[in-house]
Design a protein around this motif. Structure first.
Motif, PDB file in Angstrom:
ATOM      1  N   ALA A   8       0.839  -1.177   0.000  1.00 18.99           N
ATOM      2  CA  ALA A   8       0.000   0.000   0.000  1.00 18.99           C
ATOM      3  C   ALA A   8       0.888   1.246   0.000  1.00 18.99           C
ATOM      4  N   LEU A   9       0.376   2.328  -0.565  1.00 22.81           N
ATOM      5  CA  LEU A   9       1.169   3.556  -0.670  1.00 22.81           C
ATOM      6  C   LEU A   9       1.594   4.061   0.703  1.00 22.81           C
ATOM      7  N   ARG A  10       0.724   3.915   1.695  1.00 28.57           N
ATOM      8  CA  ARG A  10       1.101   4.357   3.040  1.00 28.57           C
ATOM      9  C   ARG A  10       2.353   3.631   3.514  1.00 28.57           C
ATOM     10  N   ASP A  11       2.421   2.325   3.282  1.00 25.55           N
ATOM     11  CA  ASP A  11       3.583   1.556   3.721  1.00 25.55           C
ATOM     12  C   ASP A  11       4.848   1.999   2.997  1.00 25.55           C
ATOM     13  N   LEU A  12       4.734   2.226   1.682  1.00 25.13           N
ATOM     14  CA  LEU A  12       5.881   2.699   0.921  1.00 25.13           C
ATOM     15  C   LEU A  12       6.348   4.063   1.419  1.00 25.13           C
ATOM     16  N   PHE A  13       5.404   4.933   1.676  1.00 28.66           N
ATOM     17  CA  PHE A  13       5.731   6.278   2.151  1.00 28.66           C
ATOM     18  C   PHE A  13       6.425   6.225   3.507  1.00 28.66           C
ATOM     19  N   ASP A  14       5.904   5.377   4.392  1.00 27.09           N
ATOM     20  CA  ASP A  14       6.461   5.278   5.740  1.00 27.09           C
ATOM     21  C   ASP A  14       7.926   4.845   5.731  1.00 27.09           C
ATOM     22  N   GLU A  15       8.312   4.046   4.743  1.00 29.38           N
ATOM     23  CA  GLU A  15       9.657   3.485   4.718  1.00 29.38           C
ATOM     24  C   GLU A  15      10.600   4.216   3.771  1.00 29.38           C
ATOM     25  N   SER A  16      10.184   5.346   3.237  1.00 25.59           N
ATOM     26  CA  SER A  16      10.992   6.043   2.226  1.00 25.59           C
ATOM     27  C   SER A  16      11.496   7.384   2.740  1.00 25.59           C
ATOM     28  N   PRO A  17      12.646   7.827   2.236  1.00 21.97           N
ATOM     29  CA  PRO A  17      13.187   9.128   2.657  1.00 21.97           C
ATOM     30  C   PRO A  17      12.354  10.278   2.129  1.00 21.97           C
ATOM     31  N   THR A  18      12.218  11.323   2.952  1.00 21.14           N
ATOM     32  CA  THR A  18      11.519  12.541   2.557  1.00 21.14           C
ATOM     33  C   THR A  18      12.539  13.675   2.586  1.00 21.14           C
ATOM     34  N   PRO A  19      13.132  14.024   1.448  1.00 19.36           N
ATOM     35  CA  PRO A  19      14.223  15.004   1.422  1.00 19.36           C
ATOM     36  C   PRO A  19      13.870  16.310   2.120  1.00 19.36           C
ATOM     37  N   HIS A  20      14.774  16.768   2.967  1.00 18.33           N
ATOM     38  CA  HIS A  20      14.715  18.057   3.665  1.00 18.33           C
ATOM     39  C   HIS A  20      13.728  18.089   4.827  1.00 18.33           C
ATOM     40  N   ILE A  21      12.940  17.031   5.017  1.00 19.57           N
ATOM     41  CA  ILE A  21      11.926  17.039   6.072  1.00 19.57           C
ATOM     42  C   ILE A  21      12.123  15.815   6.948  1.00 19.57           C
ATOM     43  N   ALA A  22      12.250  16.037   8.265  1.00 19.79           N
ATOM     44  CA  ALA A  22      12.324  14.913   9.191  1.00 19.79           C
ATOM     45  C   ALA A  22      11.030  14.114   9.103  1.00 19.79           C
ATOM     46  N   HIS A  23      11.110  12.851   9.440  1.00 19.57           N
ATOM     47  CA  HIS A  23      10.024  11.908   9.171  1.00 19.57           C
ATOM     48  C   HIS A  23       9.532  11.296  10.484  1.00 19.57           C
ATOM     49  N   PRO A  24       8.934  12.109  11.392  1.00 26.70           N
ATOM     50  CA  PRO A  24       8.533  11.553  12.695  1.00 26.70           C
ATOM     51  C   PRO A  24       7.439  10.510  12.542  1.00 26.70           C
ATOM     52  N   PRO A  25       7.651   9.306  13.041  1.00 28.67           N
ATOM     53  CA  PRO A  25       6.680   8.226  12.835  1.00 28.67           C
ATOM     54  C   PRO A  25       5.277   8.546  13.335  1.00 28.67           C
ATOM     55  N   ARG A  26       5.153   9.329  14.410  1.00 33.15           N
ATOM     56  CA  ARG A  26       3.828   9.572  14.987  1.00 33.15           C
ATOM     57  C   ARG A  26       2.990  10.522  14.136  1.00 33.15           C
ATOM     58  N   THR A  27       3.615  11.334  13.325  1.00 27.12           N
ATOM     59  CA  THR A  27       2.878  12.400  12.645  1.00 27.12           C
ATOM     60  C   THR A  27       2.926  12.317  11.128  1.00 27.12           C
ATOM     61  N   HIS A  28       3.627  11.358  10.569  1.00 32.00           N
ATOM     62  CA  HIS A  28       3.809  11.420   9.126  1.00 32.00           C
ATOM     63  C   HIS A  28       2.665  10.799   8.329  1.00 32.00           C
ATOM     64  N   HIS A  29       1.678  10.184   8.975  1.00 28.36           N
ATOM     65  CA  HIS A  29       0.589   9.581   8.227  1.00 28.36           C
ATOM     66  C   HIS A  29      -0.282  10.649   7.569  1.00 28.36           C
ATOM     67  N   ARG A  30      -0.571  10.417   6.302  1.00 26.31           N
ATOM     68  CA  ARG A  30      -1.335  11.363   5.499  1.00 26.31           C
ATOM     69  C   ARG A  30      -2.780  10.886   5.338  1.00 26.31           C
ATOM     70  N   ASP A  31      -3.660  11.777   4.911  1.00 24.00           N
ATOM     71  CA  ASP A  31      -5.029  11.390   4.566  1.00 24.00           C
ATOM     72  C   ASP A  31      -5.062  10.665   3.223  1.00 24.00           C
ATOM     73  N   PHE A  32      -4.287  11.191   2.270  1.00 25.92           N
ATOM     74  CA  PHE A  32      -4.239  10.623   0.926  1.00 25.92           C
ATOM     75  C   PHE A  32      -2.788  10.471   0.489  1.00 25.92           C
ATOM     76  N   TYR A  33      -2.562   9.491  -0.378  1.00 26.82           N
ATOM     77  CA  TYR A  33      -1.246   9.265  -0.966  1.00 26.82           C
ATOM     78  C   TYR A  33      -1.406   9.208  -2.479  1.00 26.82           C
ATOM     79  N   VAL A  34      -0.494   9.858  -3.185  1.00 29.48           N
ATOM     80  CA  VAL A  34      -0.511   9.823  -4.647  1.00 29.48           C
ATOM     81  C   VAL A  34       0.875   9.442  -5.150  1.00 29.48           C
ATOM     82  N   ALA A  35       0.937   8.355  -5.889  1.00 32.67           N
ATOM     83  CA  ALA A  35       2.182   7.917  -6.525  1.00 32.67           C
ATOM     84  C   ALA A  35       2.084   8.208  -8.012  1.00 32.67           C
ATOM     85  N   THR A  36       3.121   8.825  -8.565  1.00 34.29           N
ATOM     86  CA  THR A  36       3.097   9.155  -9.992  1.00 34.29           C
ATOM     87  C   THR A  36       4.398   8.725 -10.653  1.00 34.29           C
TER      88      THR A  36
END
Length: 215
Positions: A8-36
């Motif tokens: 699922a996109l959420r799982d991919l997002f959770d395990e991937s680097p987000t350049p320039h932005i720290a990735h705190p596990p408690r707050t990084h969940h999004r409402d929607f995910y878009v892969a392009t």
């Protein structure tokens, strides 16, 4: 869930680097995910997009032919397309996770997102986009500003569920006939765990580079 048996996109997002932005596990969940993803071929390329809610419910898939001048431009066009489709289906206060397999594009998205909240409107690093895609980049920026919060993650091409849609758009053209869905995500799971933001993961897997991309 995601197509082709992928995570699922959420799982991919959770395990991937987000350049320039720290990735705190408690707050990084999004409402929607878009892969392009965008593909360039001399015989003709394509654009693909997959949108899911945080609970893995698929909102939309898009596969369309395109004739970009190169693969970098194809990636920007694909993100513009995906954000347009998402904007028609998501509320303005939605938080969005963007997944792309192009280092420079993920970096640029996060740069402009951070710049929007900076007192001087300055991004952490200089934003540079291909000249041939400036109109699409302006469209991307306009769409980013319509959402409450956006963060971009860089994933590998072989993990990107939009990759087959972009590389074989005629083979997957049936996805464009799927019924329109305006799906709101399930409420987030309650958590009583206090977590601390880890360091930025921008340097994971070799950093954000100068624009690694694959078609």
């Amino acid at each position: 869930m995601a197509a082709h048996g992928r995570s699922a996109l959420r799982d991919l997002f959770d395990e991937s680097p987000t350049p320039h932005i720290a990735h705190p596990p408690r707050t990084h969940h999004r409402d929607f995910y878009v892969a392009t993803d965008g593909s360039f071929r001399e015989s003709g390329g394509g654009l693909g997009a997959v949108i899911e809610t945080r609970d893995g419910t698929r909102v939309a898939r898009v596969a369309t032919t395109d004739t970009p001048p190169d693969n970098n431009v194809a990636e920007y066009r694909a993100l513009h397309l995906g954000l347009d489709v998402l904007a028609a289906r998501a509320p303005r206060d939605a938080s969005v996770g963007v997944l792309v397999d192009h280092d420079a594009l993920a970096s640029n998205v996060n740069n402009v997102v951070l710049a929007a909240s900076h007192p001087d409107r300055n991004p952490p690093q200089r934003v540079s986009v291909p000249a041939a895609t400036r109109n699409h980049w302006r469209g991307v920026q306009a769409r980013l500003s319509t959402f409450e919060e956006v963060r971009a993650a860089r994933i590998d091409s072989d993990q990107n569920p939009a990759h087959p849609l972009a590389n074989a758009p005629t083979q997957y053209e049936h996805v464009n006939r799927e019924p329109d869905r305006c799906v709101l995500p399930e409420p987030p799971e309650p958590t009583g765990v206090t977590e601390f933001p880890p360091p930025s993961r921008a340097d994971r897997n070799g950093g954000n580079g100068g624009g690694r991309a694959s078609d």
